[in-house]
Scaffold this motif. Sequence first.
Motif, PDB file in Angstrom:
ATOM      1  N   ILE A 108       0.840  -1.191   0.000  1.00 19.29           N
ATOM      2  CA  ILE A 108       0.000   0.000   0.000  1.00 19.29           C
ATOM      3  C   ILE A 108       0.880   1.247   0.000  1.00 19.29           C
ATOM      4  N   GLN A 109       0.245   2.359  -0.334  1.00 11.80           N
ATOM      5  CA  GLN A 109       0.914   3.648  -0.163  1.00 11.80           C
ATOM      6  C   GLN A 109       0.389   4.247   1.134  1.00 11.80           C
ATOM      7  N   LEU A 110       1.275   4.809   1.922  1.00 15.05           N
ATOM      8  CA  LEU A 110       0.850   5.384   3.201  1.00 15.05           C
ATOM      9  C   LEU A 110       1.187   6.863   3.241  1.00 15.05           C
ATOM     10  N   LEU A 111       0.213   7.670   3.666  1.00 12.60           N
ATOM     11  CA  LEU A 111       0.465   9.095   3.861  1.00 12.60           C
ATOM     12  C   LEU A 111       0.064   9.435   5.282  1.00 12.60           C
ATOM     13  N   ILE A 112       0.974  10.028   6.023  1.00 14.40           N
ATOM     14  CA  ILE A 112       0.667  10.366   7.411  1.00 14.40           C
ATOM     15  C   ILE A 112       0.715  11.876   7.561  1.00 14.40           C
ATOM     16  N   GLU A 113      -0.370  12.416   8.080  1.00 11.37           N
ATOM     17  CA  GLU A 113      -0.481  13.875   8.199  1.00 11.37           C
ATOM     18  C   GLU A 113      -0.433  14.302   9.656  1.00 11.37           C
ATOM     19  N   THR A 114       0.255  15.396   9.914  1.00 11.77           N
ATOM     20  CA  THR A 114       0.204  16.014  11.231  1.00 11.77           C
ATOM     21  C   THR A 114      -0.403  17.408  11.067  1.00 11.77           C
ATOM     22  N   ALA A 115      -0.568  18.118  12.192  1.00 11.01           N
ATOM     23  CA  ALA A 115      -1.182  19.447  12.095  1.00 11.01           C
ATOM     24  C   ALA A 115      -0.204  20.460  11.528  1.00 11.01           C
ATOM     25  N   GLY A 116       1.083  20.171  11.629  1.00  7.03           N
ATOM     26  CA  GLY A 116       2.078  21.143  11.201  1.00  7.03           C
ATOM     27  C   GLY A 116       2.327  21.091   9.708  1.00  7.03           C
ATOM     28  N   GLY A 117       3.389  21.768   9.317  1.00 10.77           N
ATOM     29  CA  GLY A 117       3.762  21.730   7.902  1.00 10.77           C
ATOM     30  C   GLY A 117       2.939  22.705   7.109  1.00 10.77           C
ATOM     31  N   ASP A 118       3.570  23.351   6.144  1.00 10.66           N
ATOM     32  CA  ASP A 118       2.802  24.321   5.376  1.00 10.66           C
ATOM     33  C   ASP A 118       2.677  23.901   3.917  1.00 10.66           C
ATOM     34  N   SER A 119       3.149  22.710   3.609  1.00  2.14           N
ATOM     35  CA  SER A 119       3.051  22.286   2.220  1.00  2.14           C
ATOM     36  C   SER A 119       1.764  21.494   2.033  1.00  2.14           C
ATOM     37  N   THR A 120       1.463  21.236   0.791  1.00  2.00           N
ATOM     38  CA  THR A 120       0.289  20.416   0.524  1.00  2.00           C
ATOM     39  C   THR A 120       0.660  18.932   0.536  1.00  2.00           C
ATOM     40  N   LYS A 121       1.942  18.661   0.814  1.00  2.00           N
ATOM     41  CA  LYS A 121       2.365  17.258   0.883  1.00  2.00           C
ATOM     42  C   LYS A 121       2.116  16.705   2.275  1.00  2.00           C
ATOM     43  N   PRO A 127       5.634   5.718  -0.374  1.00  2.00           N
ATOM     44  CA  PRO A 127       5.011   5.364  -1.643  1.00  2.00           C
ATOM     45  C   PRO A 127       4.622   3.889  -1.745  1.00  2.00           C
ATOM     46  N   ALA A 128       5.386   3.014  -1.128  1.00  2.00           N
ATOM     47  CA  ALA A 128       5.011   1.596  -1.164  1.00  2.00           C
ATOM     48  C   ALA A 128       5.595   0.895   0.037  1.00  2.00           C
ATOM     49  N   VAL A 129       4.724   0.386   0.880  1.00  2.00           N
ATOM     50  CA  VAL A 129       5.193  -0.418   2.010  1.00  2.00           C
ATOM     51  C   VAL A 129       4.283  -1.623   2.153  1.00  2.00           C
ATOM     52  N   ASN A 130       4.765  -2.618   2.856  1.00  2.00           N
ATOM     53  CA  ASN A 130       3.964  -3.796   3.109  1.00  2.00           C
ATOM     54  C   ASN A 130       2.791  -3.428   4.011  1.00  2.00           C
ATOM     55  N   ILE A 131       1.688  -4.136   3.817  1.00  2.91           N
ATOM     56  CA  ILE A 131       0.482  -3.793   4.557  1.00  2.91           C
ATOM     57  C   ILE A 131       0.677  -3.969   6.059  1.00  2.91           C
ATOM     58  N   GLY A 132       1.618  -4.828   6.434  1.00  4.13           N
ATOM     59  CA  GLY A 132       1.905  -5.052   7.855  1.00  4.13           C
ATOM     60  C   GLY A 132       2.391  -3.803   8.560  1.00  4.13           C
ATOM     61  N   VAL A 133       3.019  -2.902   7.796  1.00  3.01           N
ATOM     62  CA  VAL A 133       3.546  -1.676   8.391  1.00  3.01           C
ATOM     63  C   VAL A 133       2.416  -0.847   8.990  1.00  3.01           C
ATOM     64  N   LEU A 134       1.304  -0.787   8.252  1.00  3.28           N
ATOM     65  CA  LEU A 134       0.162  -0.017   8.744  1.00  3.28           C
ATOM     66  C   LEU A 134      -0.362  -0.624  10.042  1.00  3.28           C
ATOM     67  N   ASP A 135      -0.482  -1.955  10.066  1.00  2.75           N
ATOM     68  CA  ASP A 135      -0.975  -2.616  11.275  1.00  2.75           C
ATOM     69  C   ASP A 135      -0.088  -2.287  12.458  1.00  2.75           C
ATOM     70  N   MET A 136       1.228  -2.307  12.198  1.00  7.68           N
ATOM     71  CA  MET A 136       2.177  -2.030  13.260  1.00  7.68           C
ATOM     72  C   MET A 136       1.960  -0.606  13.787  1.00  7.68           C
ATOM     73  N   ILE A 137       1.872   0.356  12.841  1.00  8.62           N
ATOM     74  CA  ILE A 137       1.663   1.749  13.233  1.00  8.62           C
ATOM     75  C   ILE A 137       0.378   1.890  14.031  1.00  8.62           C
ATOM     76  N   GLU A 138      -0.672   1.272  13.522  1.00  8.17           N
ATOM     77  CA  GLU A 138      -1.978   1.375  14.182  1.00  8.17           C
ATOM     78  C   GLU A 138      -1.923   0.799  15.594  1.00  8.17           C
ATOM     79  N   ASN A 139      -1.243  -0.354  15.741  1.00  9.19           N
ATOM     80  CA  ASN A 139      -1.121  -0.955  17.062  1.00  9.19           C
ATOM     81  C   ASN A 139      -0.424  -0.029  18.031  1.00  9.19           C
ATOM     82  N   TYR A 140       0.693   0.523  17.584  1.00  5.65           N
ATOM     83  CA  TYR A 140       1.437   1.430  18.453  1.00  5.65           C
ATOM     84  C   TYR A 140       0.596   2.654  18.776  1.00  5.65           C
ATOM     85  N   ARG A 141      -0.074   3.198  17.743  1.00  7.11           N
ATOM     86  CA  ARG A 141      -0.824   4.427  17.932  1.00  7.11           C
ATOM     87  C   ARG A 141      -1.968   4.222  18.921  1.00  7.11           C
TER      88      ARG A 141
END
Lengths: 480, 163
Positions: A108-121, A127-141
């Motif tokens: 999957i492609q993952l985009l993580i947004e915070t409140a900061g930053g002034d760009s539209t990025k 751009p491409a990570v294994n789907i397990g990465v998201l699960d890991m992030i979600e678990n920690y979060r």
Amino acid sequence: MSERKRFHPLALMIYLFNGMKSWIFVFFLLIVNGELMSAFGIIALSAIVLLVLIQALWKYFSQSYQISSEKIVLYRGVFQKKETDIPYERIQTIKQRQWFFFKPFDTIQLLIETAGGDSTKAEASMPAVNIGVLDMIENYRQGEQQASGSQTTDLDMEKASDSADYRVTNSQIVLFSVTDLSIIATLIAIIVFVSEFIPENWITAATSMAESIWRAGWLASLFVLLVTLIIAMGLSLIKTFIQYYDFQVTRTNKTLTIESGLFERKTQKIPLEKIQGLKIRQQPIRKILGISTVELLLAGGQESEGESGVVKKLYILPIISDNQLYSVLAQLLPEWNFKRPEISYVSHKKLWYFWRWKLLFIPLAVGLAFLNHWFAVAALVMMLVLLLLSGLNCQNQGYQIQSAHRVCIQSMEWFTKVQTFAERQKIQAFSEETSKWLFPKQIGHTSMYLKAGLAIEVMELRFIDFTDVKQLKDFYQNNY
Amino acid sequence: MNYPLLPKQMPDRIKSVWKKSNIVTTGIFLIIGVLATALLNWFEVLEGVWLWTIGIYFSVILVWFIIAMILIPYRYQYHRYEITPEDLSFQEGYIFRTITHVPINRIQHIETEQGPFLRKEKLMEMVIHTAASSHHISGLDIEEAVNLRQQIIELVKVAKEDV
């Protein structure tokens, strides 16, 4: 704690594809000029391909990421090293994208947004990570959330099934698209596309064709306009359909998950406590049909610009019938205790204040009439539109303090009725305004500021009684 | 009922800053006007509608300048602020009156600014940034601004909350 990793090799493909895409106009030019097969064309093409390939490899091998129990770290750069740290509790939203051809690779492609930053990025773009990465992030979060002592409701426990809490059917998407007023934006996008990508001589040909049509009379040109409009509507329908196909919202723990898309599946996870506000919109056509649109306000740089420069809204319910609206919202956000707001209208008898300055157009129009009749007519038409808009606002603006910590403000944005719901703790500032002459009449304005995207969202009520101002101020200062 | 005035007032040296900046702004607009007139004269179109436009432009600037000058004492009277443990309030404007309240725990960061006129009078401008908006409090004593900043930072430390 995982070690530093590179993205999935598919990222390389994406870089290549994006690199090629940015050179597409050269291909186009080569084809149009018929030089694709000439020696020049071949040399130019291979130079571009080589350049893109080097760029992509460079990018791929200079980026990596690391996920630990308290934060995500992204590394970039070879000579000038760049490191981005994102602690889990600062994540505003996590976006996941998956093109259909990524599915077999579990990538999957993952985009993580915070409140900061002034760009539209996005602050973190993987751009491409294994789907397990998201699960890991979600678990920690979510582990983080539990640890930070947020109270758990019954809902957190019982909710385990995968079924969505709200789905949009295909016919609803069609209805949504047909009643969408942004067709005009699509039309503009088409015109821009045509004028930018189609060779000059085609346009001249088309213009001369248009001229002959003009001579053929109004009827024919009207017909052409109609056909263009229908094509634009069709395109907009297809676009909306692809974008919102199988739209579903799911509530798990303290996270809302919004999912949609046909070819590219977009999933967005939003931590509940990061919701800045919620907007229910109803423009006139949808009002007649009894349907509304619900939008979420999030802080931080969303990639808010659509293809045609139209700000993309984050819909939680793109289309919903009015009698279902509040029950579905209550189901998705039980904490918000949603009920149909009983708006108290605050400016019904103050039409004069809304109109008074706009009436100055009348002497202006009289003055202009001496110069040119059409100027006068234009001024009058403008005045009438302004009077209509402010009259609508006068009739519709109101508020309800729903609980000690939530307020609902109703107002008009052009012809669209908007109800904005906001939690007290998300209101960034409160201001009250009056003037020397409004003060003796005990009339003033209030504004409450919310953060939405990169901009400010102002909830404003104009020409309301001081008693209402006081109520809102007390609410805001927690004295309500 | 009288219009509510917040307790704290700026040092009255701010009045001369306003006067000076008013003069400078008007001066800039006058120069633009003179340049435009010269340009129109150069093209030899300084008549009819253009003459009227130029005339209206200059009279608007002059009237604006006079009103702004007359209003300075009133403006000063209505230029105030207040800090409580919960929020920071400030008001401005005599004809169009605004009071803004910012909760301390919404403040993201504070900036101080000082233009040449303010520097001469040993005054400072403070800019309060929230996640969404930014607010200016102009005309604080340097010492007071530093104190205020410290006070706000102390309060922000206590009231820890996130966007």
